[in-house]
Design an enzyme around this catalytic site. Structure first.
Site, short mmCIF file in Angstrom:
data_model
loop_
_atom_site.label_atom_id
_atom_site.label_comp_id
_atom_site.label_asym_id
_atom_site.label_seq_id
_atom_site.Cartn_x
_atom_site.Cartn_y
_atom_site.Cartn_z
N ASP A 69 0.84 -1.23 0.02
CA ASP A 69 0.01 0.04 0.09
C ASP A 69 0.81 1.13 -0.02
O ASP A 69 1.91 1.36 0.59
CB ASP A 69 -0.82 0.06 1.39
N PHE A 149 2.03 8.14 -13.18
CA PHE A 149 0.39 7.95 -12.89
C PHE A 149 0.40 8.65 -11.61
O PHE A 149 1.41 9.17 -10.89
CB PHE A 149 -0.12 6.69 -12.82
N GLY A 150 -0.89 8.67 -11.03
CA GLY A 150 -1.04 9.39 -9.74
C GLY A 150 -0.59 10.92 -9.74
O GLY A 150 -0.88 11.80 -10.46
N TYR A 151 0.08 11.35 -8.62
CA TYR A 151 0.76 12.27 -8.27
C TYR A 151 1.86 12.90 -8.91
O TYR A 151 2.77 13.82 -8.57
CB TYR A 151 0.93 12.67 -6.80
N ASP A 152 2.39 11.91 -9.75
CA ASP A 152 3.75 12.06 -10.27
C ASP A 152 4.19 13.43 -11.15
O ASP A 152 5.01 13.86 -10.81
CB ASP A 152 4.09 11.04 -11.64
N LYS A 172 12.34 6.22 -12.82
CA LYS A 172 11.30 6.38 -11.84
C LYS A 172 11.33 5.18 -11.09
O LYS A 172 11.53 4.86 -9.82
CB LYS A 172 10.10 6.95 -12.24
P1 IMP Z 1 -1.36 2.10 -4.40
O1 IMP Z 1 -1.51 1.73 -2.80
O2 IMP Z 1 -0.50 1.57 -5.11
O3 IMP Z 1 -2.79 1.45 -5.11
O4 IMP Z 1 -1.49 3.76 -4.42
C1 IMP Z 1 -2.52 4.42 -3.61
C2 IMP Z 1 -2.49 5.80 -4.50
O5 IMP Z 1 -1.29 6.40 -4.24
C3 IMP Z 1 -2.63 5.79 -5.93
O6 IMP Z 1 -3.91 5.62 -6.59
C4 IMP Z 1 -1.95 7.04 -6.16
O7 IMP Z 1 -2.75 8.09 -6.31
C5 IMP Z 1 -0.83 7.17 -5.22
N1 IMP Z 1 0.37 6.76 -5.89
C6 IMP Z 1 1.02 5.37 -5.24
N2 IMP Z 1 1.99 5.36 -6.03
C7 IMP Z 1 2.36 6.30 -6.86
C8 IMP Z 1 3.39 6.77 -7.55
O8 IMP Z 1 4.54 6.06 -7.74
N3 IMP Z 1 3.41 7.93 -8.11
C9 IMP Z 1 2.23 8.88 -7.94
N4 IMP Z 1 1.25 8.39 -7.16
C10 IMP Z 1 1.37 7.47 -6.60
#
Ligand code: IMP
Length: 194
Positions: A69, A149-152, A172
């Site tokens: 997580d 993805f996400g906050y990258d 990365k």
């Molecule tokens: P997860 O636990 O890997 O599903 O991550 C939870 C959330 O954290 C994702 O939906 C993203 O919003 C953010 N997140 C996790 N890993 C990354 C990353 O490598 N880059 C940017 N955002 C991330």
């Protein structure tokens, strides 16, 4: 070969880990064990969620497993979005909206320090162990880059001029929070089978 479930449906994460672990382990995905249900993630900590996921799978299937997580922790926001990173701007899990919310909340704040944290919970031979990966950086005032993805696009790791979204993915994936946590897990597993 010992079977180990990685409690994920993310094919990319699965390949990355399978590639790093020595031949003594056969890594199975949730699909491989015909698990198509939503695994509960109701803890209020990142570590708690990782643990909840690995226990859920272990209790149900009785096979050793691990789960990860991740969250983005921003110092000036008291560690938010943290465990709520995926759904910070609502249940629809929209990366753009999540980033916009963070940028709005950080408007005018000079302390831009933030970190990504990944926790992996491993249940092996009836015992739980945790592995962590952290990368420190700053939240920019605007989005930059198209990769990842996400906050990258708003996260720039310390020591780099590029955001995670401006780096080639291989770059990365070498330095990220997840890579560090996975390396810690893999080192542990590989040592056990030496
Ligand atoms: P997860 O636990 O890997 O599903 O991550 C939870 C959330 O954290 C994702 O939906 C993203 O919003 C953010 N997140 C996790 N890993 C990354 C990353 O490598 N880059 C940017 N955002 C991330």
């Amino acid at each position: 070969m010992k079977k180990l479930i990685f409690a994920t449906n993310n094919q990319h994460k699965l390949e990355e880990v399978s590639h790093l672990i020595k031949d003594n382990y056969k890594i199975l995905s949730l699909k491989d064990i015909n698990c198509f249900e939503e695994i509960p993630e109701t803890s209020d900590t990142i570590k708690g969620n990782a643990s909840q996921k690995s226990h859920y799978i272990f209790d149900k299937f009785g096979i050793d497993c691990f789960a990860d997580d991740t969250g983005l922790e921003i110092e000036a926001l008291d560690g938010k979005p943290g465990v709520y990173s995926a759904r910070y701007a609502g249940e629809e899990h929209n990366f753009e909206k999540n980033m916009n919310k963070v940028l709005a909340e950080m408007n005018g704040i000079t302390n831009r320090k933030a970190r990504f944290k990944t926790v992996i919970s491993l249940i092996l031979n009836g015992e739980e162990r945790f592995f962590e990966g952290i990368i420190n950086g700053v939240i920019l005032t605007e989005k930059r880059g198209q990769e990842g993805f996400g906050y990258d696009p708003v996260f720039q790791p310390n020591g780099y001029d590029l955001t995670f979204a401006e780096m080639p993915l291989e770059e990365k994936n070498k330095i990220s929070h997840r890579a560090i946590a996975v390396r810690n897990l893999v080192n542990y597993l590989n040592k056990l089978s030496e």
